[in-house]
Design a protein around this motif. Structure first.
Motif, PDB file in Angstrom:
ATOM      1  N   LEU A  91       0.853  -1.180   0.000  1.00 24.51           N
ATOM      2  CA  LEU A  91       0.000   0.000   0.000  1.00 24.51           C
ATOM      3  C   LEU A  91       0.892   1.233   0.000  1.00 24.51           C
ATOM      4  O   LEU A  91       1.754   1.389   0.863  1.00 24.51           O
ATOM      5  CB  LEU A  91      -0.910   0.009   1.234  1.00 24.51           C
ATOM      6  N   ARG A  92       0.686   2.105  -0.986  1.00 14.19           N
ATOM      7  CA  ARG A  92       1.456   3.343  -1.076  1.00 14.19           C
ATOM      8  C   ARG A  92       0.539   4.497  -0.663  1.00 14.19           C
ATOM      9  O   ARG A  92      -0.570   4.633  -1.170  1.00 14.19           O
ATOM     10  CB  ARG A  92       1.983   3.558  -2.492  1.00 14.19           C
ATOM     11  N   ILE A  93       1.034   5.307   0.244  1.00 10.57           N
ATOM     12  CA  ILE A  93       0.290   6.450   0.755  1.00 10.57           C
ATOM     13  C   ILE A  93       0.923   7.726   0.202  1.00 10.57           C
ATOM     14  O   ILE A  93       2.028   8.117   0.601  1.00 10.57           O
ATOM     15  CB  ILE A  93       0.289   6.477   2.298  1.00 10.57           C
ATOM     16  N   TRP A  94       0.249   8.371  -0.737  1.00 13.61           N
ATOM     17  CA  TRP A  94       0.716   9.633  -1.316  1.00 13.61           C
ATOM     18  C   TRP A  94       0.095  10.793  -0.522  1.00 13.61           C
ATOM     19  O   TRP A  94      -1.097  10.777  -0.233  1.00 13.61           O
ATOM     20  CB  TRP A  94       0.300   9.760  -2.778  1.00 13.61           C
ATOM     21  N   PHE A  95       0.896  11.789  -0.216  1.00 13.85           N
ATOM     22  CA  PHE A  95       0.357  12.965   0.469  1.00 13.85           C
ATOM     23  C   PHE A  95       1.197  14.191   0.089  1.00 13.85           C
ATOM     24  O   PHE A  95       2.412  14.094  -0.103  1.00 13.85           O
ATOM     25  CB  PHE A  95       0.336  12.778   1.984  1.00 13.85           C
ATOM     26  N   ALA A  96       0.534  15.302  -0.054  1.00 13.98           N
ATOM     27  CA  ALA A  96       1.232  16.558  -0.331  1.00 13.98           C
ATOM     28  C   ALA A  96       1.546  17.230   1.001  1.00 13.98           C
ATOM     29  O   ALA A  96       1.673  16.573   2.031  1.00 13.98           O
ATOM     30  CB  ALA A  96       0.379  17.431  -1.229  1.00 13.98           C
ATOM     31  N   GLU A  97       1.635  18.537   1.012  1.00 15.65           N
ATOM     32  CA  GLU A  97       1.956  19.256   2.241  1.00 15.65           C
ATOM     33  C   GLU A  97       0.865  19.046   3.288  1.00 15.65           C
ATOM     34  O   GLU A  97      -0.306  19.315   3.053  1.00 15.65           O
ATOM     35  CB  GLU A  97       2.094  20.759   1.930  1.00 15.65           C
ATOM     36  N   THR A  98       1.267  18.537   4.446  1.00 17.92           N
ATOM     37  CA  THR A  98       0.302  18.284   5.530  1.00 17.92           C
ATOM     38  C   THR A  98       0.372  19.336   6.616  1.00 17.92           C
ATOM     39  O   THR A  98      -0.513  19.390   7.481  1.00 17.92           O
ATOM     40  CB  THR A  98       0.565  16.908   6.167  1.00 17.92           C
ATOM     41  N   GLY A  99       1.446  20.145   6.616  1.00 19.76           N
ATOM     42  CA  GLY A  99       1.618  21.135   7.684  1.00 19.76           C
ATOM     43  C   GLY A  99       2.125  20.521   8.970  1.00 19.76           C
ATOM     44  O   GLY A  99       2.130  21.181  10.014  1.00 19.76           O
ATOM     45  N   ARG A 100       2.569  19.269   8.925  1.00 23.02           N
ATOM     46  CA  ARG A 100       3.049  18.584  10.118  1.00 23.02           C
ATOM     47  C   ARG A 100       4.424  17.968   9.852  1.00 23.02           C
ATOM     48  O   ARG A 100       4.729  17.549   8.733  1.00 23.02           O
ATOM     49  CB  ARG A 100       2.076  17.480  10.549  1.00 23.02           C
ATOM     50  N   ASP A 101       5.219  17.897  10.901  1.00 17.35           N
ATOM     51  CA  ASP A 101       6.550  17.303  10.771  1.00 17.35           C
ATOM     52  C   ASP A 101       6.511  15.786  10.795  1.00 17.35           C
ATOM     53  O   ASP A 101       7.452  15.136  10.332  1.00 17.35           O
ATOM     54  CB  ASP A 101       7.464  17.800  11.895  1.00 17.35           C
ATOM     55  N   SER A 102       5.456  15.210  11.369  1.00 19.11           N
ATOM     56  CA  SER A 102       5.384  13.753  11.485  1.00 19.11           C
ATOM     57  C   SER A 102       3.931  13.305  11.449  1.00 19.11           C
ATOM     58  O   SER A 102       3.015  14.095  11.699  1.00 19.11           O
ATOM     59  CB  SER A 102       6.061  13.266  12.770  1.00 19.11           C
ATOM     60  N   LEU A 103       3.756  12.019  11.156  1.00 18.58           N
ATOM     61  CA  LEU A 103       2.436  11.404  11.106  1.00 18.58           C
ATOM     62  C   LEU A 103       2.430  10.187  12.027  1.00 18.58           C
ATOM     63  O   LEU A 103       3.418   9.438  12.090  1.00 18.58           O
ATOM     64  CB  LEU A 103       2.086  10.967   9.678  1.00 18.58           C
ATOM     65  N   PHE A 104       1.323   9.992  12.719  1.00 19.11           N
ATOM     66  CA  PHE A 104       1.147   8.823  13.584  1.00 19.11           C
ATOM     67  C   PHE A 104      -0.005   8.007  12.995  1.00 19.11           C
ATOM     68  O   PHE A 104      -1.163   8.406  13.116  1.00 19.11           O
ATOM     69  CB  PHE A 104       0.860   9.245  15.023  1.00 19.11           C
ATOM     70  N   LEU A 105       0.328   6.882  12.388  1.00 18.20           N
ATOM     71  CA  LEU A 105      -0.632   6.144  11.579  1.00 18.20           C
ATOM     72  C   LEU A 105      -1.009   4.815  12.208  1.00 18.20           C
ATOM     73  O   LEU A 105      -0.153   4.101  12.759  1.00 18.20           O
ATOM     74  CB  LEU A 105      -0.066   5.891  10.175  1.00 18.20           C
ATOM     75  N   GLU A 106      -2.281   4.509  12.109  1.00 23.70           N
ATOM     76  CA  GLU A 106      -2.797   3.195  12.488  1.00 23.70           C
ATOM     77  C   GLU A 106      -3.089   2.434  11.188  1.00 23.70           C
ATOM     78  O   GLU A 106      -3.808   2.926  10.324  1.00 23.70           O
ATOM     79  CB  GLU A 106      -4.068   3.349  13.305  1.00 23.70           C
ATOM     80  N   ILE A 107      -2.522   1.226  11.070  1.00 18.86           N
ATOM     81  CA  ILE A 107      -2.664   0.430   9.850  1.00 18.86           C
ATOM     82  C   ILE A 107      -3.610  -0.725  10.133  1.00 18.86           C
ATOM     83  O   ILE A 107      -3.408  -1.485  11.083  1.00 18.86           O
ATOM     84  CB  ILE A 107      -1.296  -0.106   9.380  1.00 18.86           C
ATOM     85  N   ARG A 108      -4.631  -0.854   9.300  1.00 14.96           N
ATOM     86  CA  ARG A 108      -5.640  -1.892   9.481  1.00 14.96           C
ATOM     87  C   ARG A 108      -5.780  -2.735   8.218  1.00 14.96           C
ATOM     88  O   ARG A 108      -5.522  -2.263   7.106  1.00 14.96           O
ATOM     89  CB  ARG A 108      -7.004  -1.278   9.805  1.00 14.96           C
ATOM     90  N   ASP A 109      -6.181  -3.963   8.414  1.00 12.76           N
ATOM     91  CA  ASP A 109      -6.649  -4.817   7.322  1.00 12.76           C
ATOM     92  C   ASP A 109      -8.019  -5.322   7.733  1.00 12.76           C
ATOM     93  O   ASP A 109      -8.147  -6.013   8.750  1.00 12.76           O
ATOM     94  CB  ASP A 109      -5.690  -5.979   7.067  1.00 12.76           C
ATOM     95  N   CYS A 110      -9.035  -4.983   6.951  1.00 18.33           N
ATOM     96  CA  CYS A 110     -10.429  -5.159   7.362  1.00 18.33           C
ATOM     97  C   CYS A 110     -10.642  -4.367   8.656  1.00 18.33           C
ATOM     98  O   CYS A 110     -10.370  -3.186   8.697  1.00 18.33           O
ATOM     99  CB  CYS A 110     -10.774  -6.633   7.509  1.00 18.33           C
ATOM    100  N   ASP A 111     -11.073  -5.007   9.721  1.00 22.08           N
ATOM    101  CA  ASP A 111     -11.316  -4.303  10.974  1.00 22.08           C
ATOM    102  C   ASP A 111     -10.257  -4.596  12.028  1.00 22.08           C
ATOM    103  O   ASP A 111     -10.428  -4.240  13.205  1.00 22.08           O
ATOM    104  CB  ASP A 111     -12.693  -4.682  11.532  1.00 22.08           C
ATOM    105  N   ARG A 112      -9.166  -5.226  11.617  1.00 16.87           N
ATOM    106  CA  ARG A 112      -8.147  -5.610  12.598  1.00 16.87           C
ATOM    107  C   ARG A 112      -6.955  -4.662  12.524  1.00 16.87           C
ATOM    108  O   ARG A 112      -6.407  -4.412  11.442  1.00 16.87           O
ATOM    109  CB  ARG A 112      -7.684  -7.046  12.346  1.00 16.87           C
ATOM    110  N   ILE A 113      -6.550  -4.138  13.669  1.00 15.65           N
ATOM    111  CA  ILE A 113      -5.381  -3.256  13.735  1.00 15.65           C
ATOM    112  C   ILE A 113      -4.123  -4.110  13.622  1.00 15.65           C
ATOM    113  O   ILE A 113      -3.921  -5.048  14.395  1.00 15.65           O
ATOM    114  CB  ILE A 113      -5.360  -2.451  15.048  1.00 15.65           C
ATOM    115  N   LEU A 114      -3.262  -3.778  12.655  1.00 17.81           N
ATOM    116  CA  LEU A 114      -2.031  -4.540  12.455  1.00 17.81           C
ATOM    117  C   LEU A 114      -0.830  -3.876  13.105  1.00 17.81           C
ATOM    118  O   LEU A 114       0.060  -4.551  13.617  1.00 17.81           O
ATOM    119  CB  LEU A 114      -1.766  -4.717  10.956  1.00 17.81           C
ATOM    120  N   ASP A 115      -0.803  -2.541  13.046  1.00 20.75           N
ATOM    121  CA  ASP A 115       0.390  -1.850  13.550  1.00 20.75           C
ATOM    122  C   ASP A 115       0.074  -0.364  13.701  1.00 20.75           C
ATOM    123  O   ASP A 115      -0.885   0.158  13.119  1.00 20.75           O
ATOM    124  CB  ASP A 115       1.552  -2.025  12.576  1.00 20.75           C
TER     125      ASP A 115
END
Length: 592
Positions: free
Chosen positions: A344-368
């Motif tokens: 999965l590739r996540i493309w993003f332009a300027e977010t105005g933030r120095d870092s991102l805190f991401l929750e990764i899911r497959d279906c309804d299960r949190i993977l990481d």
């Protein structure tokens, strides 16, 4: 007078001797020895202690004598012992013999088969004794029953070499996980196997590509095959084929021998058994790897500014991410899913933030959950790169050296997701002089692929010009001036494949796949009923057909599962290669 006579006689003898020696020396230098014909005869067993096929064996050592000096080639890779020992016995060479030391206790009233493959060879030319076996029994007789068959890949039906075929006399479901087999053999280049000198009884047959060489099914990436029912070995008569070198009588069976049931003809099963099974006393197993269901994130990295790449252990069902520290009020990223659904590739332009805190899911299960910076730290001076941004790269989807199919839209791909297309900066000419009214639209949700409409006219030449700034991506990059030239194909450049299919009465659908010579899928049709189906506009070349029995109607081939008793979905391979020529229709009949 007498002295002179003896002197003359002595001188004459010496002269004649010197002449004979010179002649012999000259002959030796003029005519080189040929050395005789090349040795092509393998070593021959002259005796053994105990004799081959001996009974009441209770020794700790076997010694086999040969008629010439021998060597051992890849013994550990080729030697098999059935029933298996905890570890292979030590085999050493002494003079013109080999000595086999057996350190562990043997089973009572059991027939043992030591199979050497072609490991025993002479030391001069490397001639091997093919399929050499040494057999003995710890009981009062040598078992004489056998099974034979072939292992093939469940999906493409190619023979599987080097696979262990294993038999168990304790046929409970989990035995391949816990117990070593009672009998085993290894498949050859054609995927064939023969297990001989078996005792009568019912056995579970299981095939295993044993990645850790422990004769147990204990790794998730080990491929397996199994029969749905128990098997019973039969008595086969050894039949000698022509032009086979005789070996010692007590060494049979060996090279040039095949086996037929004493009471029936043994005909090899025709290719394409629908499921693992037996036909004509010939067992056929289809090798597969069970689907791995343990999902996790393998890696997640910022591969460039504005792109996070997430790799998954197995293909995902419905992968997605969300910001968990400070959720965005609007959509902040563009997800791009790989064709194999493992990245999965996540493309993003300027977010105005120095870092991102991401929750990764497959279906309804949190993977990481991951934390990633939104910028890369430069490893070199980037002042020049910052002041002179690189132009946006655009490439065509067609190959430059071939004609563009007239029946497909012409496509172009951007290296990044696009924010805008400026059609006023795009010009299309036909035959270098005729302006063509065209349109461009996005072909995917990521907005990286752009299609040109309408379809190109048959046989026409085109020139597509993208002026600077025709495309702009989400990072603000624009293209330089780009030129693409191509010629559209014509109907006469292609052939058609017309298939008359007669399907069996089943409560599921079928998938008819058109394959290239490397068995890659070029096209697919879903079949619900018998009828006529056509693959149009095929380029000249060789093609194949595969029919998948889609038993769960999910639109793809599914593998099997041993403990659940599920065989891989049946695949029927059309045995003939189909030749397509330009401007020609080919009709075939297909009946699975």
């Amino acid at each position: 007078m007498t002295h002179s006579y003896h002197t003359t006689r002595t001188m004459l003898i010496i002269t004649v001797a010197v002449m004979i020696m010179a002649l012999l020396y000259a002959c030796a230098n003029v005519v080189a020895p040929t050395g005789g014909p090349k040795d092509e005869t393998p070593p021959r067993v002259i005796r053994s202690n105990p004799p081959n096929y001996a009974t009441h064996f209770n020794e700790k050592q076997i010694r086999i004598f040969f008629d010439e000096f021998i060597r051992l080639h890849n013994l550990r890779q080729q030697m098999l012992v059935s029933p298996p020992l905890k570890s292979l016995p030590e085999v050493r060479i002494r003079g013109r013999s080999i000595i086999i030391d057996i350190e562990e206790e043997l089973r009572p009233n059991s027939t043992y088969n030591f199979f050497f493959g072609d490991a025993i060879r002479d030391i001069t030319e490397g001639n091997a004794i093919p399929n050499f076996q040494f057999v003995f029994s710890t009981g009062s007789y040598v078992d004489s029953l056998s099974v034979r068959g072939q292992v093939r890949n469940a999906f493409n039906h190619k023979p599987e070499e080097g696979v262990f075929v294993m038999l168990y006399d304790q046929p409970y479901d989990s035995v391949p996980y816990l117990e070593r087999p009672v009998y085993l053999a290894k498949t050859d280049k054609e995927g064939r196997f023969l297990i001989s000198n078996m005792a009568d009884g019912l056995y579970l047959m299981f095939a295993l590509r044993d990645n850790n060489a422990n004769f147990l099914f204990d790794l998730p990436d080990e491929k397996i095959a199994f029969l749905d029912s128990l098997i019973r070995p039969e008595y086969f008569t050894a039949v000698k084929e022509p032009d086979t070198n005789d070996l010692e009588e007590d060494l049979q069976p060996a090279e040039g021998l095949h086996f037929v049931p004493e009471a029936a003809e043994a005909e090899d099963k025709a290719p394409g058994l629908p499921e693992s099974g037996v036909a004509g006393n010939f067992y056929e197993l289809f090798l597969f790897q069970e689907a791995d269901t343990v999902q996790r994130v393998v890696s997640a990295s910022l591969t460039r500014e504005g792109l996070i790449t997430i790799a998954f252990r197995i293909p995902y069902d419905s992968a997605h991410v969300r910001e968990i520290r400070r959720p965005f009020d609007k959509q902040w990223h563009i997800p791009e899913f790989s064709a194999k659904q493992d990245t999965l590739r996540i493309w993003f332009a300027e977010t105005g933030r120095d870092s991102l805190f991401l929750e990764i899911r497959d279906c309804d299960r949190i993977l990481d959950t991951i934390a990633r910076s939104t910028t890369l730290r430069a490893r070199r001076d980037r002042r020049e790169a910052d002041t002179i941004p690189a132009p946006l790269a655009i490439r065509a989807t067609y190959r430059r050296a071939t004609a563009v199919p007239f029946f497909e839209p012409v496509g172009f791909v951007s290296e990044h997701p696009l924010a805008d297309i400026r059609s006023e900066k795009i010009r299309v000419l036909m035959h270098d002089s005729i302006n063509v009214e065209t349109g461009f639209h996005f072909a995917d949700e990521v907005r990286r692929k752009v299609l040109m409409t309408p379809l190109p006219e048959e046989g026409s030449r085109y020139h597509v010009e993208f002026l600077p700034g025709a495309f702009e991506d989400i990072f603000g990059l624009k293209n330089d001036s780009l030129h693409f030239r191509f010629t559209a194909s014509t109907r006469e450049n292609y052939g058609n494949l017309i298939i008359h299919v007669e399907l069996p009465e089943k409560d599921y659908q079928f998938l008819l796949q058109l394959l290239d010579r490397d068995q890659r899928v070029l096209g697919e049709k879903t079949l619900l009923d018998s009828g006529t189906y056509t693959f149009e506009y095929l380029g000249p070349g060789s093609y194949g057909l595969r029919l998948v029995h889609d038993k769960n109607n999910n639109g793809r081939w599914d593998t099997g599962h041993y403990l659940k008793g599920i065989q891989p979905e049946t695949v029927t391979i059309f045995p003939e290669t189909i030749q397509i020529r330009e401007n020609w229709d080919v009709e075939i009949n297909l009946q699975p």
